[in-house]
Enzyme design. Structure first.
Site, PDB file in Angstrom:
ATOM      1  N   ASP A   8     -10.048 -13.839   2.816  1.00 33.53           N
ATOM      2  CA  ASP A   8     -11.273 -13.071   3.054  1.00 33.53           C
ATOM      3  C   ASP A   8     -12.108 -13.600   4.224  1.00 33.53           C
ATOM      4  O   ASP A   8     -12.638 -14.710   4.164  1.00 33.53           O
ATOM      5  CB  ASP A   8     -12.149 -13.077   1.808  1.00 33.53           C
ATOM      6  CG  ASP A   8     -11.466 -12.481   0.588  1.00 33.53           C
ATOM      7  OD1 ASP A   8     -10.300 -12.845   0.326  1.00 33.53           O
ATOM      8  OD2 ASP A   8     -12.092 -11.676  -0.116  1.00 33.53           O
ATOM      9  N   GLU A  39     -12.761  -7.393   4.186  1.00 32.89           N
ATOM     10  CA  GLU A  39     -13.801  -6.618   3.514  1.00 32.89           C
ATOM     11  C   GLU A  39     -15.202  -7.217   3.634  1.00 32.89           C
ATOM     12  O   GLU A  39     -16.189  -6.538   3.375  1.00 32.89           O
ATOM     13  CB  GLU A  39     -13.451  -6.436   2.036  1.00 32.89           C
ATOM     14  CG  GLU A  39     -13.515  -7.690   1.215  1.00 32.89           C
ATOM     15  CD  GLU A  39     -14.118  -7.454  -0.166  1.00 32.89           C
ATOM     16  OE1 GLU A  39     -14.387  -6.303  -0.519  1.00 32.89           O
ATOM     17  OE2 GLU A  39     -14.343  -8.444  -0.862  1.00 32.89           O
ATOM     18  N   ASN A  40     -15.307  -8.493   4.038  1.00 30.66           N
ATOM     19  CA  ASN A  40     -16.620  -9.125   4.234  1.00 30.66           C
ATOM     20  C   ASN A  40     -16.858  -9.504   5.685  1.00 30.66           C
ATOM     21  O   ASN A  40     -17.694 -10.362   5.976  1.00 30.66           O
ATOM     22  CB  ASN A  40     -16.707 -10.398   3.376  1.00 30.66           C
ATOM     23  CG  ASN A  40     -16.889 -10.091   1.905  1.00 30.66           C
ATOM     24  OD1 ASN A  40     -17.845  -9.439   1.513  1.00 30.66           O
ATOM     25  ND2 ASN A  40     -15.950 -10.560   1.086  1.00 30.66           N
ATOM     26  N   ASN A  67     -13.503  -4.846  -2.957  1.00 34.09           N
ATOM     27  CA  ASN A  67     -14.601  -4.187  -3.659  1.00 34.09           C
ATOM     28  C   ASN A  67     -15.795  -3.871  -2.766  1.00 34.09           C
ATOM     29  O   ASN A  67     -16.664  -3.089  -3.143  1.00 34.09           O
ATOM     30  CB  ASN A  67     -15.069  -5.036  -4.852  1.00 34.09           C
ATOM     31  CG  ASN A  67     -15.526  -6.424  -4.461  1.00 34.09           C
ATOM     32  OD1 ASN A  67     -14.780  -7.176  -3.817  1.00 34.09           O
ATOM     33  ND2 ASN A  67     -16.733  -6.790  -4.837  1.00 34.09           N
ATOM     34  N   HIS A  68     -15.849  -4.447  -1.570  1.00 30.09           N
ATOM     35  CA  HIS A  68     -16.928  -4.132  -0.622  1.00 30.09           C
ATOM     36  C   HIS A  68     -16.493  -3.125   0.441  1.00 30.09           C
ATOM     37  O   HIS A  68     -17.194  -2.928   1.434  1.00 30.09           O
ATOM     38  CB  HIS A  68     -17.440  -5.399   0.058  1.00 30.09           C
ATOM     39  CG  HIS A  68     -18.113  -6.360  -0.861  1.00 30.09           C
ATOM     40  ND1 HIS A  68     -19.168  -5.999  -1.680  1.00 30.09           N
ATOM     41  CD2 HIS A  68     -17.878  -7.676  -1.120  1.00 30.09           C
ATOM     42  CE1 HIS A  68     -19.562  -7.046  -2.380  1.00 30.09           C
ATOM     43  NE2 HIS A  68     -18.793  -8.073  -2.070  1.00 30.09           N
ATOM     44  N   HIS A 148      -6.671  -7.804  -4.943  1.00 23.49           N
ATOM     45  CA  HIS A 148      -8.059  -8.234  -4.827  1.00 23.49           C
ATOM     46  C   HIS A 148      -8.665  -8.252  -6.236  1.00 23.49           C
ATOM     47  O   HIS A 148      -9.036  -7.207  -6.768  1.00 23.49           O
ATOM     48  CB  HIS A 148      -8.808  -7.247  -3.915  1.00 23.49           C
ATOM     49  CG  HIS A 148     -10.081  -7.785  -3.354  1.00 23.49           C
ATOM     50  ND1 HIS A 148     -10.111  -8.660  -2.287  1.00 23.49           N
ATOM     51  CD2 HIS A 148     -11.378  -7.575  -3.692  1.00 23.49           C
ATOM     52  CE1 HIS A 148     -11.365  -8.939  -1.987  1.00 23.49           C
ATOM     53  NE2 HIS A 148     -12.154  -8.299  -2.832  1.00 23.49           N
ATOM     54  N   HIS A 173     -10.336 -12.318  -2.987  1.00 20.75           N
ATOM     55  CA  HIS A 173     -11.625 -11.975  -3.581  1.00 20.75           C
ATOM     56  C   HIS A 173     -12.462 -13.176  -4.010  1.00 20.75           C
ATOM     57  O   HIS A 173     -13.674 -13.170  -3.811  1.00 20.75           O
ATOM     58  CB  HIS A 173     -11.479 -11.026  -4.775  1.00 20.75           C
ATOM     59  CG  HIS A 173     -12.779 -10.735  -5.472  1.00 20.75           C
ATOM     60  ND1 HIS A 173     -13.813 -10.043  -4.869  1.00 20.75           N
ATOM     61  CD2 HIS A 173     -13.228 -11.048  -6.721  1.00 20.75           C
ATOM     62  CE1 HIS A 173     -14.824  -9.938  -5.719  1.00 20.75           C
ATOM     63  NE2 HIS A 173     -14.500 -10.547  -6.839  1.00 20.75           N
ATOM     64  N   HIS A 175     -12.600 -16.240  -2.894  1.00 21.18           N
ATOM     65  CA  HIS A 175     -12.995 -17.092  -1.767  1.00 21.18           C
ATOM     66  C   HIS A 175     -12.680 -18.572  -1.972  1.00 21.18           C
ATOM     67  O   HIS A 175     -13.106 -19.407  -1.168  1.00 21.18           O
ATOM     68  CB  HIS A 175     -14.499 -16.939  -1.455  1.00 21.18           C
ATOM     69  CG  HIS A 175     -14.864 -15.634  -0.847  1.00 21.18           C
ATOM     70  ND1 HIS A 175     -15.920 -15.481   0.030  1.00 21.18           N
ATOM     71  CD2 HIS A 175     -14.333 -14.398  -0.988  1.00 21.18           C
ATOM     72  CE1 HIS A 175     -16.018 -14.205   0.396  1.00 21.18           C
ATOM     73  NE2 HIS A 175     -15.064 -13.537  -0.217  1.00 21.18           N
TER      74      HIS A 175
END
Length: 255
Positions: A8, A39-40, A67-68, A148, A173, A175
């Site tokens: 991530d 995603e982040n 999820n983001h 994820h 997810h 991290h």
């Protein structure tokens, strides 16, 4: 073939270290394909066209999400227009984007599937059923799954469920890079979580004082990602082209 999967990517700091380090990493490990969970990657959470373009321009071939994914509306059209950025396949079919892609490398093709877990996350369709449907449509032996998810047990279940049917199941997810990388009995590479790419002195990428303030006061707190020394958490995979089996999975931490 040699494949690098990057955990991530957090904010601009994570994007910057990829730009600084990826070219040399690809040479050192003779990498054929690079996948990164992005995603982040946008400043302020989620992903934006700007951060996606930055990762692609830095040498990433495929971006997976989580999820983001839909945190920033600006990415919606981008997901429809770009074939090598994918969101979890078990999201409702009505949302933008697609859940897998096939990367044509000439002599071989690599399929990448993105899934999201159901444990401790928002309710979505069953990831096990979703991946079964996708596998029916694929015509390649080399298949990488980004799962994820929050729970290591759910990720482990997916690993064994797909053992022998895909080349690798790689968790994202949380991290935090886990130490359980292995090749499962039928030849599938597995790790519960690849980890994150972002500030070393942080709490999951966020400045520690922000998290401590949130935990001790229970008041709304703006999370900040600071421009401090960063790391890349990743896994290096060697995949047998004929069988699609994983021959090597190695954790990497690059600073």
């Amino acid at each position: 073939m040699n494949l690098l999967f990057i955990g991530d990517v957090v904010s601009q700091s994570g994007c910057n270290i990829i730009r600084q380090k990826l070219s040399n990493l690809k040479k050192e490990y003779q990498v054929d394909l690079v996948i990164a969970n992005g995603e982040n990657s946008a400043v302020g959470n989620g992903i934006l066209p700007k951060s996606a373009d930055f990762l692609f321009d830095s040498g990433v071939d495929i971006i997976t999400l989580g999820n983001h994914t839909f945190k920033r509306r600006e990415i919606y059209d981008y997901l429809e227009e770009h074939e090598h950025i994918i969101r979890p396949a078990n999201y409702p079919s009505s949302v933008p984007g697609k859940g897998y892609c096939v990367y044509d490398m000439g002599r071989i093709s690599v399929a990448v599937i993105n899934l999201i877990g159901q444990v401790y996350l928002d309710a979505n369709n069953c990831p096990f059923q979703a991946v079964d449907e996708i596998l029916k449509q694929l015509d390649t032996n080399i298949i990488i799954v980004d799962f994820h998810g929050e729970a290591t047990g759910e990720k482990g279940a997916m690993g064994y469920y797909l053992d022998g049917r895909v080349s690798a199941v790689l968790g994202t997810h949380t991290h935090v890079q886990t130490a359980d990388e292995q090749i499962l009995p039928q030849g599938t590479g597995f790790i519960s979580d690849v980890g994150m790419t972002g500030p070393i002195q942080s709490i999951l990428g966020v400045a520690p004082d922000c998290i401590v303030r949130k935990m001790t006061t229970h008041l709304p707190t703006r999370f900040e990602v600071r421009d401090t020394p960063c790391m890349i958490n990743a896994v290096f995979l060697q995949i047998e082209e004929k069988s699609g089996h994983c021959a090597l999975i190695q954790r990497l931490k690059i600073v």
